[in-house]
Write a protein that holds these residues in place. Structure first.
Motif, PDB file in Angstrom:
ATOM      1  N   TRP A 174       0.752  -1.271  -0.017  1.00 44.32           N
ATOM      2  CA  TRP A 174      -0.087   0.125  -0.019  1.00 44.32           C
ATOM      3  C   TRP A 174       0.885   1.265   0.085  1.00 44.32           C
TER       4      TRP A 174
ATOM      5  N   ALA B  29      -6.408 -12.282   4.412  1.00 47.34           N
ATOM      6  CA  ALA B  29      -6.656 -10.914   4.136  1.00 47.34           C
ATOM      7  C   ALA B  29      -5.128 -10.493   3.663  1.00 47.34           C
TER       8      ALA B  29
ATOM      9  N   THR C 183      -3.087  -6.963   4.016  1.00 46.78           N
ATOM     10  CA  THR C 183      -3.547  -6.163   5.010  1.00 46.78           C
ATOM     11  C   THR C 183      -2.550  -6.055   6.259  1.00 46.78           C
TER      12      THR C 183
ATOM     13  N   TYR D  13      -2.091  -2.646   3.538  1.00 42.52           N
ATOM     14  CA  TYR D  13      -3.439  -2.260   2.808  1.00 42.52           C
ATOM     15  C   TYR D  13      -4.560  -1.932   3.971  1.00 42.52           C
TER      16      TYR D  13
ATOM     17  N   PRO E 252      -7.441  -2.434   5.922  1.00 40.60           N
ATOM     18  CA  PRO E 252      -8.505  -3.407   5.697  1.00 40.60           C
ATOM     19  C   PRO E 252      -9.781  -3.113   5.466  1.00 40.60           C
TER      20      PRO E 252
ATOM     21  N   ALA F 290      -9.688  -2.934   1.756  1.00 43.46           N
ATOM     22  CA  ALA F 290      -9.486  -4.172   1.120  1.00 43.46           C
ATOM     23  C   ALA F 290     -10.875  -5.008   1.118  1.00 43.46           C
TER      24      ALA F 290
ATOM     25  N   SER G 268     -10.380  -8.701  13.463  1.00 44.54           N
ATOM     26  CA  SER G 268     -10.277  -8.360  12.288  1.00 44.54           C
ATOM     27  C   SER G 268     -11.372  -9.029  11.215  1.00 44.54           C
TER      28      SER G 268
END
Ligand code: ADP
Length: 179
Positions: A91, A125, A128, A133, A135, A138, A168
């Motif tokens: 990211w 994920a 992340t 990135y 979350p 994403a 998460s």
């Protein structure tokens, strides 16, 4: 806590314990191992996965696996049959095509799964963790890709998103309901 939507399921847990046909690894371009979920997969799967990754590098991918692409190996000691390695984007604030690259990582993993005849697959994920990135951003990208896939393809029958913690998973569900 789990969250279902037809063939798609979001759960929390350790992806290395998933009893599915294939798990996806958030690898880096070198394919030679790293931290996070990559490290956990190689640790639990044993040295045969790394040996196969080295062979892939020598024979097919001398420059490494490009971001957004995917490649499969066996799964060593893991309870699944295949590991599909993909590389998510780092990211940089959203200005470097990160959204498309993240979508490509999921899409190309699913394409590889279809080639392997996989009936069930679990994704982490991607991007992340160490790659930073956000979350919530994403979540929307991933959900769109998965919904598009199940609309057009009959396989895999079951697609799981595996979040490493209940928090998460909850953040993922919140991000989708905030759309
Ligand atoms: P990336 O470099 O693509 O960001 P990471 O491995 O750092 O990859 O993180 C990706 C996601 O995987 C993070 O949300 C992290 O919490 C999660 N993760 C780490 N280990 C596991 C595991 N064993 N099972 C499922 N998810 C995991």
């Amino acid at each position: 806590m789990t969250w279902y939507n037809g063939r798609l399921e979001a759960v929390s847990g350790d992806i290395t314990a998933c009893r599915v046909d294939a798990i996806v690894n958030a690898a880096n371009s070198t394919l030679l191992g790293g931290g996070g979920v990559d490290g956990a997969i190689h640790k639990a799967g044993g040295p045969s996965i790394l040996a196969e990754c080295r062979r892939l590098r020598t024979e097919k991918l001398p420059d490494g696996l490009p971001t957004g692409h995917a490649v499969a190996t066996g799964a060593g000691n893991l309870p699944c049959r295949h590991v599909i390695h993909t590389v998510g984007p780092i990211w940089f604030g959203g200005s470097r095509n990160e959204e498309t690259l993240l979508a490509n990582a999921y899409r190309n993993s699913l394409r590889t799964a279809l080639e392997l005849g996989v009936k069930s697959i679990a994704f982490p994920a991607i991007s992340t963790g160490i790659y930073g990135y956000p979350p919530d951003k994403a979540a929307k990208v991933v959900w769109n890709v998965l919904c598009e896939h199940v609309e057009h393809k009959e396989q895999p029958e079951k697609i799981q998103l595996v979040f490493f913690s209940p928090a998460s998973l909850a953040a993922f569900i919140n991000a989708l309901s905030a759309r």
